[in-house]
Design an enzyme around this catalytic site. Structure first.
Site, PDB file in Angstrom:
ATOM      1  N   HIS A   6       0.814  -1.264   0.044  1.00 27.55           N
ATOM      2  CA  HIS A   6      -0.001   0.098  -0.031  1.00 27.55           C
ATOM      3  C   HIS A   6       0.881   1.129  -0.036  1.00 27.55           C
ATOM      4  CE1 HIS A   6      -3.784  -2.074   1.762  1.00 27.55           C
ATOM      5  NE2 HIS A   6      -3.440  -2.829   0.764  1.00 27.55           N
ATOM      6  N   GLU A  63       1.159   3.913   1.828  1.00 33.78           N
ATOM      7  CA  GLU A  63       1.358   4.344   3.146  1.00 33.78           C
ATOM      8  C   GLU A  63       2.907   3.515   3.657  1.00 33.78           C
ATOM      9  OE1 GLU A  63      -3.027   5.396   3.239  1.00 33.78           O
ATOM     10  OE2 GLU A  63      -1.490   3.970   2.470  1.00 33.78           O
TER      11      GLU A  63
END
Length: 161
Positions: free
Chosen positions: A58, A60
């Site tokens: 992902h 982040e």
């Protein structure tokens, strides 16, 4: 004050631009993130799930990993994270482990759910007893598992994190 807002907007726009560019290039979903320290971009991340075949890739997490490498530390407590969307449960856990001091986000988790990225079921699953979850969990060999923790407790040169 206005300069501060302009700087925050600039960092968020960079995260938003990453989300669009990398999605259109086929890397993964529409998510981008930027780690900032003392007013400087330290790392940029984007969703890379499809290209890498890694369900943990992902935006982040990607940005946090890169920032930790650049700064040569797992402790990002003097950093802020700008992300195109409110973090999912996995990313939120990584943000807490990295000790990020503040998160700025564009879209909400409800916005994400509306376009097919609904993680509310994970929050609901976490509330259930282990045996009632969609993916059942069962503890086995707890006595043997405890050995590593016992060794850890006795280590004199351990570094807490």
């Amino acid at each position: 004050m206005e300069a501060d807002i302009n700087l925050k907007n600039r960092f968020m726009r960079e995260a938003l631009q990453l989300s669009e560019e990398k999605m259109l290039e086929g890397f993964g979903g529409p998510f981008g993130a930027v780690v900032v320290r003392q007013g400087n971009v330290i790392a940029r991340g984007y969703n890379n799930v499809l290209a890498s075949q890694d369900p943990t890739a992902h935006a982040e997490v990607d940005a946090l990993r890169k920032a930790a490498q650049v700064l040569k530390t797992h402790d990002l407590s003097d950093c802020e994270l700008y992300t195109s969307c409110e973090p999912c449960p996995m990313c939120l856990g990584a943000i807490y482990w990295a000790r990020i001091k503040k998160v700025y986000y564009g879209n909400t988790h409800l916005d994400a759910a509306r376009v097919g990225f609904d993680d509310s079921f994970i929050y609901e699953e976490m509330k259930k007893p282990h045996e009632e979850r969609q993916i059942p969990m069962e503890q086995i060999l707890p006595g043997e598992a405890a050995k590593a923790f016992e060794i850890w407790e006795q280590l004199e040169n351990k570094k807490m994190y």
